[in-house]
Design an enzyme around this catalytic site. Structure first.
Site, short mmCIF file in Angstrom:
data_model
loop_
_atom_site.label_atom_id
_atom_site.label_comp_id
_atom_site.label_asym_id
_atom_site.label_seq_id
_atom_site.Cartn_x
_atom_site.Cartn_y
_atom_site.Cartn_z
N ASP A 126 135.34 82.73 63.72
CA ASP A 126 134.06 82.14 65.35
C ASP A 126 135.34 83.22 65.97
OD1 ASP A 126 132.80 80.34 65.44
OD2 ASP A 126 133.99 78.94 66.22
N ASN A 148 123.91 77.58 59.88
CA ASN A 148 123.25 78.41 60.83
C ASN A 148 122.40 78.76 60.31
OD1 ASN A 148 126.81 79.53 60.45
ND2 ASN A 148 126.02 78.73 61.92
C1 IPE Z 1 131.01 83.11 64.24
O1 IPE Z 1 130.49 83.79 65.59
C2 IPE Z 1 129.95 83.96 63.10
C3 IPE Z 1 129.44 82.52 62.75
C4 IPE Z 1 129.45 81.48 62.46
C5 IPE Z 1 127.58 82.92 61.45
P1 IPE Z 1 129.74 82.41 66.13
O2 IPE Z 1 128.74 83.37 66.80
O3 IPE Z 1 130.18 81.34 66.51
O4 IPE Z 1 130.31 83.27 67.34
P2 IPE Z 1 130.19 82.02 68.62
O5 IPE Z 1 130.79 80.59 68.66
O6 IPE Z 1 129.03 82.00 69.44
O7 IPE Z 1 131.60 82.80 70.46
MG MG Z 2 131.02 79.79 66.79
#
Ligand code: IPE
Ligand code: MG
Length: 259
Positions: free
Chosen positions: A30, A78
């Site tokens: 994350d 997601n």
């Molecule tokens: C992790 O980074 C990737 C996935 C969850 C697919 P994020 O995209 O959640 O990054 P932040 O939380 O917005 O910084």
């Molecule tokens: Mg995230």
């Protein structure tokens, strides 16, 4: 009750016994978006930098005698991100395997992608199946990539499969217990995680390994995933080693003190 083992046994003699090395480490990758934002970059570049962090972490985990690494790459939630970002995330397994599958195969890593295949493109499913088949003979290190995975979805899918067995007359409701249920989960081939690490400062599971997390130690780290590397993993494993795992039991000294 023999509940004082530091790690669950995998059956191999002596493995994990008496050491504070977690056999199975799980990571919620994350912070890619925040990493990119801090640099004035598009989120997509944060995700690509996250793939490099994954490569570093796989190498570091093997180096530190971890045997199973399960990483959260894409959750069933997601899909609600903007279409362009979903497309970028969908392209990551291809990017990762194209650049790294030969090395993974050579270094004895068995790759499995856990999660629903529905919703993934035919091309992506082929890439996933290809990576799994190419490394299926390996048994030195196990890399599970959770992709289009959700803990609740996996539990619901497992329950549905068992219900179908009952409906077909191949099982009885009274057959079901924790062990049998766990065998229906996507993680059936791995021991439960000893530790679940979440970088980026967030402190929640976000639907990752809900069933399997029952006795996992949780370690939260203030580093964004694209910056993650060997030293962060080492620090997380040191935190893990200092924890007192009791699996709901009490230690002998406490029993004596209470008595
Ligand atoms: C992790 O980074 C990737 C996935 C969850 C697919 P994020 O995209 O959640 O990054 P932040 O939380 O917005 O910084
Ligand atoms: Mg995230």
């Amino acid at each position: 009750m023999a509940a004082q083992k530091k790690t669950p046994s995998t059956g191999a003699p002596g493995e994990g016994e008496g050491t504070a090395t977690p056999l199975h480490v799980a990571v919620v990758m994350d912070g890619n978006g925040r990493w990119a934002k801090q640099r004035g970059l598009p989120r997509s570049l944060g995700h690509r930098a996250g793939v490099d962090a994954l490569k570093r972490t796989v190498s570091a985990a093997a180096e530190l005698n971890v045997r199973w690494l399960t990483v959260f790459g894409f959750s069933t939630e997601n899909w609600s991100r903007p279409a362009a970002e979903v497309a970028e995330l969908m392209a990551l397994p291809k990017r990762y395997f194209e650049s790294d599958i030969a090395r993974l195969e050579r270094e004895g890593v068995r790759v499995r992608v856990i999660g629903r295949r529905e919703g993934l493109s035919d091309e992506l499913v082929k890439i996933i199946e290809g990576a799994q088949a190419r490394t299926a003979h390996n048994d030195r290190f196990f890399l599970n990539i959770a992709f289009n995975y959700g803990g609740q979805a996996d539990i619901a899918d497992a329950a549905r499969r068992f219900a179908e067995e009952v409906a077909a007359g191949r099982a009885k409701p009274s057959d079901l217990n924790e062990q049998l249920f766990a065998r229906q989960l996507a993680t059936a081939d791995s021991p439960p995680p000893d530790v679940i690490i979440r970088p980026s400062g967030e402190q929640r599971l976000s639907n990752f390994l809900l069933w399997e997390a029952a006795y996992a130690e949780l370690v939260f780290q203030d580093v964004l995933w694209p910056d993650y590397g060997a030293e962060h993993l080492k620090a997380a494993l040191q935190t893990f080693a200092a924890r007192d795992r009791r699996y709901g039991a009490v230690v002998a000294d406490d029993v004596l003190a209470a008595g």
